[in-house]
Scaffold this motif. Structure first.
Motif, mmCIF file in Angstrom:
data_model
loop_
_atom_site.group_PDB
_atom_site.id
_atom_site.type_symbol
_atom_site.label_atom_id
_atom_site.label_comp_id
_atom_site.label_asym_id
_atom_site.label_seq_id
_atom_site.Cartn_x
_atom_site.Cartn_y
_atom_site.Cartn_z
ATOM 1 N N VAL A 1 0.850 -1.198 0.000
ATOM 2 C CA VAL A 1 0.000 0.000 0.000
ATOM 3 C C VAL A 1 0.886 1.248 0.000
ATOM 4 O O VAL A 1 1.680 1.438 0.923
ATOM 5 N N PRO A 2 0.773 2.074 -1.060
ATOM 6 C CA PRO A 2 1.593 3.293 -1.088
ATOM 7 C C PRO A 2 0.961 4.400 -0.225
ATOM 8 O O PRO A 2 -0.216 4.721 -0.378
ATOM 9 N N ILE A 3 1.757 4.944 0.688
ATOM 10 C CA ILE A 3 1.278 5.995 1.600
ATOM 11 C C ILE A 3 2.345 7.089 1.631
ATOM 12 O O ILE A 3 3.538 6.789 1.642
ATOM 13 N N THR A 4 1.896 8.346 1.652
ATOM 14 C CA THR A 4 2.857 9.445 1.739
ATOM 15 C C THR A 4 2.874 9.995 3.167
ATOM 16 O O THR A 4 1.830 10.243 3.754
ATOM 17 N N ILE A 5 4.082 10.139 3.703
ATOM 18 C CA ILE A 5 4.242 10.653 5.064
ATOM 19 C C ILE A 5 4.971 11.989 5.016
ATOM 20 O O ILE A 5 6.024 12.110 4.379
ATOM 21 N N GLU A 6 4.381 12.974 5.679
ATOM 22 C CA GLU A 6 5.067 14.273 5.798
ATOM 23 C C GLU A 6 5.644 14.364 7.206
ATOM 24 O O GLU A 6 4.904 14.296 8.189
ATOM 25 N N ASP A 7 6.955 14.496 7.314
ATOM 26 C CA ASP A 7 7.564 14.529 8.645
ATOM 27 C C ASP A 7 7.469 15.936 9.245
ATOM 28 O O ASP A 7 6.895 16.836 8.648
ATOM 29 N N GLN B 1 -2.186 13.937 11.208
ATOM 30 C CA GLN B 1 -3.234 14.655 10.476
ATOM 31 C C GLN B 1 -3.341 14.054 9.085
ATOM 32 O O GLN B 1 -2.323 13.788 8.445
ATOM 33 N N VAL B 2 -4.568 13.855 8.631
ATOM 34 C CA VAL B 2 -4.771 13.304 7.292
ATOM 35 C C VAL B 2 -4.860 14.480 6.317
ATOM 36 O O VAL B 2 -5.808 15.259 6.371
ATOM 37 N N LEU B 3 -3.833 14.618 5.475
ATOM 38 C CA LEU B 3 -3.816 15.746 4.541
ATOM 39 C C LEU B 3 -4.577 15.398 3.264
ATOM 40 O O LEU B 3 -5.158 16.257 2.621
ATOM 41 N N GLU B 4 -4.543 14.111 2.893
ATOM 42 C CA GLU B 4 -5.317 13.651 1.727
ATOM 43 C C GLU B 4 -5.816 12.240 1.996
ATOM 44 O O GLU B 4 -5.102 11.432 2.570
ATOM 45 N N GLY B 5 -7.051 11.978 1.568
ATOM 46 C CA GLY B 5 -7.579 10.614 1.653
ATOM 47 C C GLY B 5 -8.437 10.344 2.866
ATOM 48 O O GLY B 5 -8.767 9.195 3.157
ATOM 49 N N MET B 6 -8.835 11.402 3.593
ATOM 50 C CA MET B 6 -9.656 11.235 4.806
ATOM 51 C C MET B 6 -10.964 10.493 4.504
ATOM 52 O O MET B 6 -11.410 9.654 5.284
ATOM 53 N N GLU B 7 -11.545 10.811 3.322
ATOM 54 C CA GLU B 7 -12.882 10.270 2.995
ATOM 55 C C GLU B 7 -12.876 8.747 2.849
ATOM 56 O O GLU B 7 -13.891 8.094 3.022
ATOM 57 N N LYS B 8 -11.671 8.182 2.547
ATOM 58 C CA LYS B 8 -11.619 6.725 2.349
ATOM 59 C C LYS B 8 -11.365 5.951 3.647
ATOM 60 O O LYS B 8 -11.506 4.737 3.697
ATOM 61 N N GLU C 1 -4.573 3.633 0.727
ATOM 62 C CA GLU C 1 -3.829 3.795 -0.520
ATOM 63 C C GLU C 1 -3.772 5.267 -0.943
ATOM 64 O O GLU C 1 -4.809 5.931 -0.999
ATOM 65 N N ASN C 2 -2.580 5.755 -1.207
ATOM 66 C CA ASN C 2 -2.333 7.122 -1.678
ATOM 67 C C ASN C 2 -2.739 8.213 -0.680
ATOM 68 O O ASN C 2 -2.797 9.384 -1.043
ATOM 69 N N ALA C 3 -3.014 7.837 0.556
ATOM 70 C CA ALA C 3 -3.328 8.859 1.566
ATOM 71 C C ALA C 3 -2.041 9.598 1.943
ATOM 72 O O ALA C 3 -0.930 9.087 1.736
ATOM 73 N N VAL C 4 -2.217 10.832 2.441
ATOM 74 C CA VAL C 4 -1.070 11.619 2.893
ATOM 75 C C VAL C 4 -1.270 11.941 4.381
ATOM 76 O O VAL C 4 -2.308 12.477 4.761
ATOM 77 N N PHE C 5 -0.292 11.574 5.199
ATOM 78 C CA PHE C 5 -0.383 11.811 6.642
ATOM 79 C C PHE C 5 0.744 12.734 7.103
ATOM 80 O O PHE C 5 1.887 12.577 6.684
ATOM 81 N N ARG C 6 0.388 13.660 7.993
ATOM 82 C CA ARG C 6 1.415 14.514 8.617
ATOM 83 C C ARG C 6 1.601 14.048 10.058
ATOM 84 O O ARG C 6 0.634 13.859 10.787
#
Lengths: 334, 107
Positions: free
Chosen positions: B3-9, B54-61, B96-101
């Protein structure tokens, strides 16, 4: 002043088992815990959850493990101070230590074993401006004496078992009880929830759902509580007391101020005997850290055994330690 | 699958990580495995909120918050509408493809 050989700070599974390992070597233990019961996380957080990695038990419920440990250490007659948080440790290995709680209970000992797990469980505080200014002046996080609330106007906040239980109990004591909850369902025991809904229906308590406490006011003592609902409507209620009940959360607490070497909120120890940087003070279980540390109960048990062998020289400096198996020697209680 | 996930540090740097969905990992465990700076004191019991993200993208899923998670988030000074506890999010297709801070307390 209570006197013992080893003062164990923290009465979770690892603290309890250290009584057994110390007892085999004829060392007496006194255990202290901020929680009102023994068992630490196991009793407080997940008493009914199964644990699968305790050797010899394919499965054991957390509370059952605690009960078994209490039975196992009973021959060594441990004494307890429960419901009090250790605030201070003084002294040294040569002259002995004194361990003091915030309530003033003092224990004199030759060795200190810190088996503090995740730290002290402290009440979780909701984010309300100036909340701490009113602590002890109308705001409390635990109900020690329900009589304090007789004929008063009380607001409770929370949605768990303790919020429901105290709402029910205090409804028969206080002049007015209002329960404020963020949701419209309760995750506490269904029959408690049903009781609360019935009390509300009969007009015996106020029940404010889908709402949060947004502001508190008073002049030296709590007077008003602002409640904001999910549509941003605000109502203001008079209150003598506010009791937020959001459970407990672990914090390192006063342990951080005792001169121990702390790394990443854990106490650094030697892996030969789990000694800290202060002679005569050991740290075992989840509270310690060393290369390769695993936060497992079974590792804590191992650490307790190693610690006891090392602590012996502080308790009996003139004696030589001979290692004995329980199978050969049995258990000689005090 | 991975599962590809983006993490913002904490410095705002973003990194794409790929996490297997067949090891029943939580997002918190994945972040720890990637050596992100999160405390995660309680080990995933929703007790400490030190794995706040914090969910920057993909909260709805994402699956809805449970009561325990909501209660815990309620006690955070920096909670936002997109806050979650990483320990309560299972790694699966929803992420998948969500962005988390990363937000929680630093180590």
């Amino acid at each position: 002043m209570h006197t013992t050989d080893i003062c164990v700070i923290g009465a979770g599974p690892v603290g309890l088992f250290s009584v057994f390992e110390a007892g085999l070597l004829k060392m007496r233990c006194h255990l202290m815990d901020a929680l009102p019961q023994v068992g630490g996380q196991l009793s407080e957080i997940y008493p009914q959850k199964p644990i699968y990695d305790i050797p010899g038990y394919p499965e054991v419920k957390a509370q059952q493990l605690v009960d078994n440990l209490m039975q196992q250490i009973a021959p060594f007659q441990p004494s307890f101070t429960l419901g009090e948080r250790v605030a201070q440790i003084q002294g040294n290995a040569a002259d002995g230590f004194t361990v003091t709680t915030g309530d003033g209970t003092a224990v004199s000992c030759k060795v200190i074993v810190i088996a503090g797990g995740l730290g002290c469980f402290e009440p979780r505080k909701p984010v309300i401006e100036r909340l701490e200014d009113f602590e002890g002046k109308g705001v409390s996080y635990i109900v020690k004496d329900p009589e304090l609330f007789r004929d008063k106007e009380i607001i409770l906040a929370g949605g768990g078992d303790s919020a429901l239980d105290w709402t029910i109990l205090l409804s028969g004591i206080a002049a007015k009880v209002t329960l404020v909850h963020r949701g419209d369902t309760f995750r506490g025991a269904p029959d408690s929830a049903e009781k609360v809904f019935r009390l509300a229906k009969d007009g015996k308590i106020g029940l404010v759902l889908k709402s949060n406490i947004s502001r508190i006011e008073g002049n030296g003592h709590l007077k008003n509580v602002h409640i904001t609902d999910d549509k941003n409507g605000v109502s203001i209620l008079n209150a003598d007391h506010l009791i937020p009940l959001f459970g407990l959360s672990p914090k390192l607490g006063p342990i951080a101020d005792w001169g121990l070497q702390i790394e990443k909120s854990a106490i650094a120890v030697q892996t030969t005997d789990y000694a800290t940087n202060i002679p005569g003070i050991y740290a075992i279980g989840d509270i310690n850290t060393y290369p390769g540390k695993l936060k497992l109960i079974l590792c804590g048990f191992h650490e307790a055994a190693m610690m006891a062998q090392s602590a012996f020289r502080y308790v009996y400096p003139d004696q030589r330690l001979s290692f004995k198996y329980t199978t050969v020697n049995g258990i000689h209680s005090f | 699958m991975m599962v590809p996930i983006t993490i913002e540090d904490r410095s705002g740097q973003r990194q794409l990580i790929e996490v297997p969905d067949d090891m029943s990992l939580s997002l918190m465990e994945a972040l720890k495995a990637y050596e992100y700076n999160i405390l995660a004191t309680c080990g995933g019991m929703a007790l400490c909120a030190t794995c706040h993200v914090q969910v920057l993208e993909g909260m709805e899923k994402l699956p809805p918050l449970n009561d325990v998670e909501l209660d815990m988030l309620d006690t955070l000074p920096d909670v936002t509408a997109n806050s979650r506890l990483a320990c309560q999010l299972r790694i699966d297709k929803d992420l998948e493809n969500a962005v988390f801070r990363i937000c929680g307390q630093e180590i």
